[in-house]
Scaffold this motif. Structure first.
Motif, PDB file in Angstrom:
ATOM      1  N   MET A   1       0.820  -1.189   0.000  1.00  0.00           N
ATOM      2  CA  MET A   1       0.000   0.000   0.000  1.00  0.00           C
ATOM      3  C   MET A   1       0.870   1.262   0.000  1.00  0.00           C
ATOM      4  O   MET A   1       0.527   2.238  -0.657  1.00  0.00           O
ATOM      5  CB  MET A   1      -0.907  -0.037   1.221  1.00  0.00           C
ATOM      6  CG  MET A   1      -1.954   1.022   1.180  1.00  0.00           C
ATOM      7  SD  MET A   1      -2.978   0.859  -0.252  1.00  0.00           S
ATOM      8  CE  MET A   1      -4.544   0.794   0.453  1.00  0.00           C
ATOM      9  N   LEU A   2       1.971   1.207   0.715  1.00  0.00           N
ATOM     10  CA  LEU A   2       2.857   2.380   0.741  1.00  0.00           C
ATOM     11  C   LEU A   2       3.551   2.584  -0.599  1.00  0.00           C
ATOM     12  O   LEU A   2       3.866   3.712  -0.964  1.00  0.00           O
ATOM     13  CB  LEU A   2       3.898   2.225   1.854  1.00  0.00           C
ATOM     14  CG  LEU A   2       3.357   2.336   3.278  1.00  0.00           C
ATOM     15  CD1 LEU A   2       4.463   2.055   4.279  1.00  0.00           C
ATOM     16  CD2 LEU A   2       2.762   3.694   3.520  1.00  0.00           C
ATOM     17  N   GLY A   3       3.763   1.502  -1.333  1.00  0.00           N
ATOM     18  CA  GLY A   3       4.353   1.622  -2.663  1.00  0.00           C
ATOM     19  C   GLY A   3       3.447   2.382  -3.623  1.00  0.00           C
ATOM     20  O   GLY A   3       3.907   3.177  -4.442  1.00  0.00           O
ATOM     21  N   ILE A   4       2.138   2.145  -3.522  1.00  0.00           N
ATOM     22  CA  ILE A   4       1.177   2.848  -4.362  1.00  0.00           C
ATOM     23  C   ILE A   4       1.145   4.328  -3.995  1.00  0.00           C
ATOM     24  O   ILE A   4       1.100   5.199  -4.869  1.00  0.00           O
ATOM     25  CB  ILE A   4      -0.212   2.209  -4.237  1.00  0.00           C
ATOM     26  CG1 ILE A   4      -0.177   0.787  -4.794  1.00  0.00           C
ATOM     27  CG2 ILE A   4      -1.267   3.035  -4.950  1.00  0.00           C
ATOM     28  CD1 ILE A   4      -1.415  -0.006  -4.517  1.00  0.00           C
ATOM     29  N   ALA A   5       1.180   4.624  -2.698  1.00  0.00           N
ATOM     30  CA  ALA A   5       1.200   6.023  -2.259  1.00  0.00           C
ATOM     31  C   ALA A   5       2.477   6.715  -2.733  1.00  0.00           C
ATOM     32  O   ALA A   5       2.447   7.886  -3.131  1.00  0.00           O
ATOM     33  CB  ALA A   5       1.076   6.098  -0.739  1.00  0.00           C
ATOM     34  N   MET A  38      10.554   8.373   1.085  1.00  0.00           N
ATOM     35  CA  MET A  38      10.364   7.874   2.438  1.00  0.00           C
ATOM     36  C   MET A  38       9.331   6.747   2.446  1.00  0.00           C
ATOM     37  O   MET A  38       9.536   5.697   3.063  1.00  0.00           O
ATOM     38  CB  MET A  38       9.920   8.999   3.360  1.00  0.00           C
ATOM     39  CG  MET A  38       9.699   8.542   4.791  1.00  0.00           C
ATOM     40  SD  MET A  38       8.822   9.743   5.793  1.00  0.00           S
ATOM     41  CE  MET A  38       7.222   9.751   5.013  1.00  0.00           C
ATOM     42  N   LEU A  39       8.208   6.949   1.739  1.00  0.00           N
ATOM     43  CA  LEU A  39       7.191   5.902   1.676  1.00  0.00           C
ATOM     44  C   LEU A  39       7.705   4.661   0.961  1.00  0.00           C
ATOM     45  O   LEU A  39       7.398   3.537   1.363  1.00  0.00           O
ATOM     46  CB  LEU A  39       5.932   6.432   0.973  1.00  0.00           C
ATOM     47  CG  LEU A  39       5.123   7.463   1.742  1.00  0.00           C
ATOM     48  CD1 LEU A  39       3.954   7.937   0.894  1.00  0.00           C
ATOM     49  CD2 LEU A  39       4.632   6.903   3.057  1.00  0.00           C
ATOM     50  N   LEU A  40       8.515   4.853  -0.081  1.00  0.00           N
ATOM     51  CA  LEU A  40       9.082   3.717  -0.787  1.00  0.00           C
ATOM     52  C   LEU A  40      10.049   2.943   0.102  1.00  0.00           C
ATOM     53  O   LEU A  40      10.069   1.710   0.085  1.00  0.00           O
ATOM     54  CB  LEU A  40       9.780   4.194  -2.057  1.00  0.00           C
ATOM     55  CG  LEU A  40      10.210   3.131  -3.039  1.00  0.00           C
ATOM     56  CD1 LEU A  40       9.011   2.343  -3.532  1.00  0.00           C
ATOM     57  CD2 LEU A  40      10.936   3.764  -4.202  1.00  0.00           C
ATOM     58  N   GLY A  46       9.176  -3.357   4.618  1.00  0.00           N
ATOM     59  CA  GLY A  46       8.135  -4.288   5.037  1.00  0.00           C
ATOM     60  C   GLY A  46       7.072  -3.674   5.909  1.00  0.00           C
ATOM     61  O   GLY A  46       6.193  -4.374   6.406  1.00  0.00           O
ATOM     62  N   ILE A  47       7.122  -2.379   6.112  1.00  0.00           N
ATOM     63  CA  ILE A  47       6.123  -1.710   6.938  1.00  0.00           C
ATOM     64  C   ILE A  47       4.943  -1.333   6.053  1.00  0.00           C
ATOM     65  O   ILE A  47       5.125  -0.831   4.958  1.00  0.00           O
ATOM     66  CB  ILE A  47       6.718  -0.459   7.604  1.00  0.00           C
ATOM     67  CG1 ILE A  47       7.861  -0.879   8.508  1.00  0.00           C
ATOM     68  CG2 ILE A  47       5.668   0.325   8.367  1.00  0.00           C
ATOM     69  CD1 ILE A  47       8.658   0.259   9.063  1.00  0.00           C
ATOM     70  N   GLY A  48       3.743  -1.590   6.516  1.00  0.00           N
ATOM     71  CA  GLY A  48       2.551  -1.225   5.755  1.00  0.00           C
ATOM     72  C   GLY A  48       2.169  -2.227   4.694  1.00  0.00           C
ATOM     73  O   GLY A  48       1.424  -1.905   3.785  1.00  0.00           O
ATOM     74  N   GLY A  49       2.671  -3.446   4.811  1.00  0.00           N
ATOM     75  CA  GLY A  49       2.315  -4.476   3.848  1.00  0.00           C
ATOM     76  C   GLY A  49       0.888  -4.946   4.035  1.00  0.00           C
ATOM     77  O   GLY A  49       0.274  -4.766   5.082  1.00  0.00           O
ATOM     78  N   ALA A  50       0.348  -5.558   3.032  1.00  0.00           N
ATOM     79  CA  ALA A  50      -1.044  -6.011   3.077  1.00  0.00           C
ATOM     80  C   ALA A  50      -1.194  -7.298   3.883  1.00  0.00           C
ATOM     81  O   ALA A  50      -2.271  -7.611   4.370  1.00  0.00           O
ATOM     82  CB  ALA A  50      -1.562  -6.220   1.664  1.00  0.00           C
TER      83      ALA A  50
END
Length: 58
Positions: A1-5, A38-40, A46-50
């Motif tokens: 999800m953080l990758g999309i952001a 930073m989000l990437l 591994g933080i914010g994974g689905a």
């Protein structure tokens, strides 16, 4: 999800830079790119994974 952001922030930074939109210092394309990086980095860490933690049951 953080990758999309992060991808969305990179796209916004690209649009600001390509269209030469004048913004204040907080929302400059460089600052938005740093937020995207930073989000990437959080996504790669591994933080914010689905997926949640796997629990083994016997």
């Amino acid at each position: 999800m953080l990758g999309i952001a992060a991808a969305a922030l990179f796209f916004i930074a690209f649009l600001i830079n390509a269209a030469e939109i004048s913004t204040n210092h907080v929302f400059s394309s460089g600052n938005i790119m740093i937020l995207g990086l930073m989000l990437l980095a959080l996504h790669v860490a591994g933080i914010g994974g689905a997926r949640g933690a796997r629990v083994r049951r016997r």
